[in-house]
Write a protein that holds these residues in place. Structure first.
Motif, PDB file in Angstrom:
ATOM      1  N   UNK A  24       0.833  -1.205   0.000  1.00 35.93           N
ATOM      2  CA  UNK A  24       0.000   0.000   0.000  1.00 35.93           C
ATOM      3  C   UNK A  24       0.868   1.256   0.000  1.00 35.93           C
ATOM      4  N   UNK A  25       0.674   2.079  -1.019  1.00 35.39           N
ATOM      5  CA  UNK A  25       1.387   3.350  -1.157  1.00 35.39           C
ATOM      6  C   UNK A  25       0.360   4.470  -1.099  1.00 35.39           C
ATOM      7  N   UNK A  26       0.638   5.468  -0.282  1.00 31.31           N
ATOM      8  CA  UNK A  26      -0.274   6.606  -0.132  1.00 31.31           C
ATOM      9  C   UNK A  26      -0.194   7.500  -1.368  1.00 31.31           C
ATOM     10  N   UNK A  27      -1.359   7.990  -1.803  1.00 37.49           N
ATOM     11  CA  UNK A  27      -1.437   8.939  -2.918  1.00 37.49           C
ATOM     12  C   UNK A  27      -2.216  10.163  -2.473  1.00 37.49           C
ATOM     13  N   UNK A  28      -1.824  11.307  -3.006  1.00 42.16           N
ATOM     14  CA  UNK A  28      -2.529  12.558  -2.743  1.00 42.16           C
ATOM     15  C   UNK A  28      -3.834  12.553  -3.537  1.00 42.16           C
ATOM     16  N   UNK A  29      -4.931  12.888  -2.863  1.00 40.23           N
ATOM     17  CA  UNK A  29      -6.227  12.947  -3.546  1.00 40.23           C
ATOM     18  C   UNK A  29      -6.316  14.143  -4.489  1.00 40.23           C
ATOM     19  N   UNK A  31      -3.467  15.901  -6.160  1.00 41.10           N
ATOM     20  CA  UNK A  31      -2.557  15.925  -7.316  1.00 41.10           C
ATOM     21  C   UNK A  31      -2.101  14.541  -7.755  1.00 41.10           C
ATOM     22  N   UNK A  32      -2.531  13.493  -7.063  1.00 44.91           N
ATOM     23  CA  UNK A  32      -2.240  12.097  -7.381  1.00 44.91           C
ATOM     24  C   UNK A  32      -0.775  11.702  -7.178  1.00 44.91           C
ATOM     25  N   UNK A  33       0.002  12.521  -6.503  1.00 45.52           N
ATOM     26  CA  UNK A  33       1.400  12.165  -6.242  1.00 45.52           C
ATOM     27  C   UNK A  33       1.466  10.961  -5.317  1.00 45.52           C
ATOM     28  N   UNK A  34       2.385  10.050  -5.611  1.00 43.44           N
ATOM     29  CA  UNK A  34       2.661   8.931  -4.709  1.00 43.44           C
ATOM     30  C   UNK A  34       3.540   9.471  -3.586  1.00 43.44           C
ATOM     31  N   UNK A  35       3.211   9.108  -2.351  1.00 40.61           N
ATOM     32  CA  UNK A  35       3.898   9.654  -1.173  1.00 40.61           C
ATOM     33  C   UNK A  35       4.476   8.492  -0.367  1.00 40.61           C
ATOM     34  N   UNK A  36       5.808   8.421  -0.324  1.00 39.30           N
ATOM     35  CA  UNK A  36       6.462   7.376   0.467  1.00 39.30           C
ATOM     36  C   UNK A  36       7.769   7.916   1.006  1.00 39.30           C
ATOM     37  N   UNK A  37       8.032   7.756   2.300  1.00 44.83           N
ATOM     38  CA  UNK A  37       7.219   7.074   3.283  1.00 44.83           C
ATOM     39  C   UNK A  37       5.874   7.784   3.498  1.00 44.83           C
ATOM     40  N   UNK A  38       4.900   7.028   4.026  1.00 38.35           N
ATOM     41  CA  UNK A  38       3.554   7.584   4.199  1.00 38.35           C
ATOM     42  C   UNK A  38       3.548   8.801   5.119  1.00 38.35           C
ATOM     43  N   UNK A  39       2.780   9.796   4.729  1.00 38.75           N
ATOM     44  CA  UNK A  39       2.598  10.979   5.567  1.00 38.75           C
ATOM     45  C   UNK A  39       1.227  11.588   5.300  1.00 38.75           C
ATOM     46  N   UNK A  51      -4.916   8.962   0.270  1.00 37.66           N
ATOM     47  CA  UNK A  51      -5.541   7.652   0.288  1.00 37.66           C
ATOM     48  C   UNK A  51      -4.503   6.588  -0.058  1.00 37.66           C
ATOM     49  N   UNK A  52      -4.414   5.520   0.749  1.00 37.44           N
ATOM     50  CA  UNK A  52      -3.512   4.427   0.379  1.00 37.44           C
ATOM     51  C   UNK A  52      -4.121   3.599  -0.751  1.00 37.44           C
ATOM     52  N   UNK A  53      -3.258   3.195  -1.698  1.00 42.27           N
ATOM     53  CA  UNK A  53      -3.693   2.366  -2.828  1.00 42.27           C
ATOM     54  C   UNK A  53      -2.725   1.205  -2.993  1.00 42.27           C
TER      55      UNK A  53
END
Length: 130
Positions: A24-29, A31-39, A51-53
């Motif tokens: 599960x990788x978090x994405x910004x609702x 701008x859709x950027x993948x965010x890792x590590x999760x924040x 949202x994690x996807x």
């Protein structure tokens, strides 16, 4: 014994998704950027809705190291740690233990797939040759 992460609202999906076989990788609702590590806040646009996807769970080794020194009693050596560019997750690099018969045979550019090691209430992402 492995040190385990402290679960927070931001990182719990990452550390528990392996129970379902999902990285599960978090994405910004916004701008859709993948965010890792999760924040909780997007570093690109500063939006607070994330949202994690489930990610593809595959990638390419960007870099790696092979450890031949046991830092703690009972630690099995050698073992490898890989920095993996994840497929479909632009800008995300996952650091994970490599699970393979011969860590010294690993090369930059090798394809890998994510697997999970269940420990207590977390599922630690690992990578093995794809």
């Amino acid at each position: 014994m492995r040190p385990l992460p402290l679960l927070t609202p931001e990182n719990t999906p990452f550390w528990t998704g392996g129970e379902r076989g999902e990285l599960m990788i978090v994405h910004c609702d916004a701008c859709d950027a993948a965010i890792h590590p999760p924040q909780a806040i997007c570093p690109r646009c500063l939006a607070r809705e994330t949202t994690p996807r489930a990610a593809a769970g595959t990638g390419t080794i960007h870099s790696y190291t092979i450890n031949h020194q046991a830092w703690a009693p009972g630690m099995a050596v050698p073992f490898g740690l890989a920095l993996v560019d994840l497929d479909g997750e632009e800008g995300v690099r996952l650091t994970a233990e490599m699970v393979c018969d011969d860590p010294d045979a690993v090369q930059i550019g090798d394809r890998v797939a994510v697997t999970f090691l269940p420990v207590a209430d977390v599922w630690i992402p690992q990578v093995r040759p794809a």
